[in-house]
Scaffold this motif. Sequence first.
Motif, PDB file in Angstrom:
ATOM      1  N   GLU A 146      68.851 -63.373 -26.611  1.00 28.61           N
ATOM      2  CA  GLU A 146      69.988 -63.834 -27.400  1.00 28.61           C
ATOM      3  C   GLU A 146      70.898 -62.646 -27.687  1.00 28.61           C
ATOM      4  O   GLU A 146      70.440 -61.604 -28.156  1.00 28.61           O
ATOM      5  CB  GLU A 146      69.525 -64.473 -28.707  1.00 28.61           C
ATOM      6  N   ALA A 147      72.195 -62.814 -27.341  1.00 27.45           N
ATOM      7  CA  ALA A 147      73.196 -61.758 -27.568  1.00 27.45           C
ATOM      8  C   ALA A 147      72.763 -60.428 -26.959  1.00 27.45           C
ATOM      9  O   ALA A 147      72.981 -59.353 -27.532  1.00 27.45           O
ATOM     10  CB  ALA A 147      73.474 -61.604 -29.061  1.00 27.45           C
ATOM     11  N   GLY A 148      72.118 -60.506 -25.779  1.00 29.17           N
ATOM     12  CA  GLY A 148      71.719 -59.295 -25.074  1.00 29.17           C
ATOM     13  C   GLY A 148      70.458 -58.648 -25.579  1.00 29.17           C
ATOM     14  O   GLY A 148      70.087 -57.559 -25.120  1.00 29.17           O
ATOM     15  N   VAL A 149      69.766 -59.286 -26.512  1.00 27.48           N
ATOM     16  CA  VAL A 149      68.544 -58.720 -27.090  1.00 27.48           C
ATOM     17  C   VAL A 149      67.363 -59.628 -26.764  1.00 27.48           C
ATOM     18  O   VAL A 149      67.439 -60.850 -26.930  1.00 27.48           O
ATOM     19  CB  VAL A 149      68.679 -58.558 -28.616  1.00 27.48           C
ATOM     20  N   VAL A 150      66.257 -59.041 -26.315  1.00 30.57           N
ATOM     21  CA  VAL A 150      65.052 -59.810 -26.006  1.00 30.57           C
ATOM     22  C   VAL A 150      64.467 -60.381 -27.291  1.00 30.57           C
ATOM     23  O   VAL A 150      64.253 -59.652 -28.267  1.00 30.57           O
ATOM     24  CB  VAL A 150      64.006 -58.933 -25.299  1.00 30.57           C
ATOM     25  N   THR A 151      64.223 -61.692 -27.282  1.00 33.37           N
ATOM     26  CA  THR A 151      63.669 -62.353 -28.464  1.00 33.37           C
ATOM     27  C   THR A 151      62.241 -62.848 -28.264  1.00 33.37           C
ATOM     28  O   THR A 151      61.598 -63.271 -29.221  1.00 33.37           O
ATOM     29  CB  THR A 151      64.555 -63.543 -28.883  1.00 33.37           C
ATOM     30  N   GLY A 152      61.765 -62.799 -27.029  1.00 34.24           N
ATOM     31  CA  GLY A 152      60.404 -63.265 -26.810  1.00 34.24           C
ATOM     32  C   GLY A 152      59.979 -63.165 -25.363  1.00 34.24           C
ATOM     33  O   GLY A 152      60.816 -63.010 -24.457  1.00 34.24           O
ATOM     34  N   THR A 153      58.660 -63.246 -25.147  1.00 37.18           N
ATOM     35  CA  THR A 153      58.082 -63.211 -23.810  1.00 37.18           C
ATOM     36  C   THR A 153      57.091 -64.361 -23.692  1.00 37.18           C
ATOM     37  O   THR A 153      55.928 -64.235 -24.093  1.00 37.18           O
ATOM     38  CB  THR A 153      57.368 -61.871 -23.538  1.00 37.18           C
ATOM     39  N   PRO A 154      57.532 -65.511 -23.186  1.00 39.86           N
ATOM     40  CA  PRO A 154      56.621 -66.658 -23.064  1.00 39.86           C
ATOM     41  C   PRO A 154      55.463 -66.330 -22.121  1.00 39.86           C
ATOM     42  O   PRO A 154      55.643 -65.580 -21.150  1.00 39.86           O
ATOM     43  CB  PRO A 154      57.515 -67.758 -22.462  1.00 39.86           C
ATOM     44  N   PRO A 155      54.276 -66.858 -22.392  1.00 38.59           N
ATOM     45  CA  PRO A 155      53.145 -66.629 -21.487  1.00 38.59           C
ATOM     46  C   PRO A 155      53.490 -67.103 -20.074  1.00 38.59           C
ATOM     47  O   PRO A 155      53.887 -68.254 -19.883  1.00 38.59           O
ATOM     48  CB  PRO A 155      52.025 -67.483 -22.100  1.00 38.59           C
ATOM     49  N   ARG A 156      53.355 -66.226 -19.105  1.00 38.61           N
ATOM     50  CA  ARG A 156      53.786 -66.553 -17.747  1.00 38.61           C
ATOM     51  C   ARG A 156      53.017 -67.727 -17.168  1.00 38.61           C
ATOM     52  O   ARG A 156      53.560 -68.505 -16.380  1.00 38.61           O
ATOM     53  CB  ARG A 156      53.645 -65.331 -16.834  1.00 38.61           C
TER      54      ARG A 156
END
Length: 228
Positions: A146-156
């Motif tokens: 969001e807005a160029g900032v990582v907000t999460g890493t969903p389990p692949r």
Amino acid sequence: MRAVALIPAAGMGKRMGAGMNKQYLLLDGRPILAHTLAVFQEASFVDDIYVVIPEAEIAFCREQVVGKYGFAKVRDVIAGGSERQHSVLNGIRALNGYREDDVVIIHDGVRPFIPTKILKHSIEVASQWDGALVAVPAKDTIKTVEAGVVTGTPPRENIWLAQTPQSFRHGIISAAHEIAAAEGFLGTDDASLVERMGRQVHVVMGDYRNIKITTPEDMLLAETFLKK
């Protein structure tokens, strides 16, 4: 039960940068769309085919693709809409005389490498459940941003890449599209419209070669697949 293929090919192909719509670009001497239609023409378990394209191209498609290459299963060429979802809805509304439990197979006109066995499996799953989504597991790590900032890493292991065909019983997909149209909802794919009805869409393992040809790089990859 009948199986009817609905092939939306109304995209303008802006990312391809060519002088014609991408579905008519030549791949090994034939339009991409012709390669795709050939899979369904040759599949004994597919009864009918409907193609959805821009209205201005209907005569060209009938003469230079359907007629030229002898696709006898094509029952009609239908005018598309401003968005893919609108084009699919136009196609569904043209499916007169089909029963609610007949299976509608929705497949991108520029995905010519769908294996026949996956196509058949998709129809079998759709005939038993609410829908069948051909997809492959994500190979890369996915980030939400969001807005160029990582907000999460969903389990692949929970991330799958949707492909087509997406198959459904006629009654289910017709209702899903009509409800979405009435509510002004625009989904990312056909399965999303069925999901929002509370229905369960089952995954069918796809193939990483089942690419959607949308860029010049995709054309190079497609030519490589044909050589192999």
